[in-house]
Design a protein around this motif. Structure first.
Motif, short mmCIF file in Angstrom:
data_model
loop_
_atom_site.label_atom_id
_atom_site.label_comp_id
_atom_site.label_asym_id
_atom_site.label_seq_id
_atom_site.Cartn_x
_atom_site.Cartn_y
_atom_site.Cartn_z
N GLY A 88 0.79 -1.23 0.00
CA GLY A 88 0.00 0.00 0.00
C GLY A 88 0.82 1.28 0.00
O GLY A 88 2.06 1.27 -0.04
N SER A 89 0.09 2.40 0.06
CA SER A 89 0.72 3.73 0.18
C SER A 89 1.55 3.78 1.46
O SER A 89 1.18 3.19 2.47
N VAL A 91 2.95 4.63 4.94
CA VAL A 91 2.24 5.12 6.13
C VAL A 91 2.57 6.57 6.43
O VAL A 91 1.67 7.36 6.77
N HIS A 92 3.83 6.97 6.27
CA HIS A 92 4.18 8.35 6.63
C HIS A 92 3.64 9.35 5.61
O HIS A 92 3.63 10.55 5.87
N VAL A 128 3.47 -0.32 6.04
CA VAL A 128 4.39 0.09 7.11
C VAL A 128 5.72 -0.57 6.76
O VAL A 128 5.99 -1.72 7.12
N THR A 129 6.54 0.14 6.02
CA THR A 129 7.65 -0.36 5.21
C THR A 129 7.07 -1.18 4.05
O THR A 129 5.94 -1.67 4.16
N MET A 145 1.69 5.62 15.10
CA MET A 145 1.77 6.83 14.27
C MET A 145 0.41 7.53 14.22
O MET A 145 0.33 8.76 14.24
#
Lengths: 183, 183
Positions: A88-89, A91-92, A128-129, A145
């Protein structure tokens, strides 16, 4: 904002410990509850409920045989869906948008194979990575986060057990009246 | 600063999946290597090495029968020891001190029962929440906080597989020359 975690496709024999860690991570990092899908593993659910009772807070543990109905219902009730996947996209890049939207969130974690429908139904597919690791660590870091670290100060009311953080050894309050140094 | 993770007291039958998740989490969140203690589980070690090879980077996987010697040796070589335990000092209170000290870090995760010696030998006993959850999530959030999120942009050089983050579906580059949309 209410946060529930949906654990897809639990397999009683193979996944018992990982799913238990997913549930306890959801609770410790501030989610309101977990919903299990796949095998109906009453022993696991009782274990998690027992931890939640002893350590306090209002964490809920439920089971849904049909995850598609659950996702539809969640969205019909005005909630949003975040699917954690290494594809996915980042996380940050997206976590502040997710935080800004005040709607309740269903955080979905696989599952050995996640159906395409979940990717399509999710409001956000979040990585997430982009490396292979663990749904447990993805969930922990995502919630950390999302809550911007505030979950680390969360109080769990009404539990029988409470740890007093200490630089060495173990300090636990039991029953809120008897403090003991275990080690 | 070099970061190695020491996984205490691995039990081949009971812990295989959790320990695998510990190893992959260590790698994905930027540690340099993992050292396993307990049962010598060559199959698990090969699995992790295989992932590391396919996905890139320089992650090392080792085994030590005697963790006490390892900790002594680490400290004698000028390294420091961080032990993750739900009873320790709160991570948000101590992580900046840990980051400021440039010495190499051995991050120790249990283990069903961690000997008192580990608490005593550790430069820091650190809790990631004081609630029961998972060594996998503790390790992930600790490394995330230690690296201040920079691990999320870490490049893993030389791997055969690389994910291109995408809002929907799966995009993976294989062999650095052939991009395919899997789903």
């Amino acid at each position: 904002m209410k946060i529930n975690v949906l654990r897809l496709d639990h397999r009683q024999k193979r996944d018992a410990r990982i799913t238990t860690h997913v549930c306890l991570t959801a609770r410790a990092f501030g989610a309101d509850g977990v919903i299990l899908n796949g095998d109906e593993d009453t022993k696991l659910m009782e274990n998690v409920k027992d931890v939640a009772k002893r350590w306090g807070g209002q964490f809920k543990v439920d089971y849904k045989k049909n995850y598609e109905n659950l996702i539809d219902e969640w969205k019909n009730n005005g909630g949003e869906v975040v699917h954690l996947t290494m594809y996915g996209s980042q996380v940050h890049e997206v976590v502040s948008d997710i935080r800004k939207s005040p709607k309740d969130k269903l955080v979905v974690v696989g599952g050995s194979r996640v159906p395409t429908k979940v990717y399509k139904e999710a409001d956000w597919n979040v990585s997430v990575t982009s490396q292979p690791h663990s749904e447990v660590s993805s969930l922990a870091v995502f919630l950390h986060m999302l809550f911007e670290g505030k979950e680390l100060d969360k109080e769990f009311e009404g539990g029988k057990m409470k740890v007093i953080p200490t630089a060495e050894g173990k300090r636990v309050i039991i029953n809120d009246n008897e403090e003991e140094k275990i080690e």
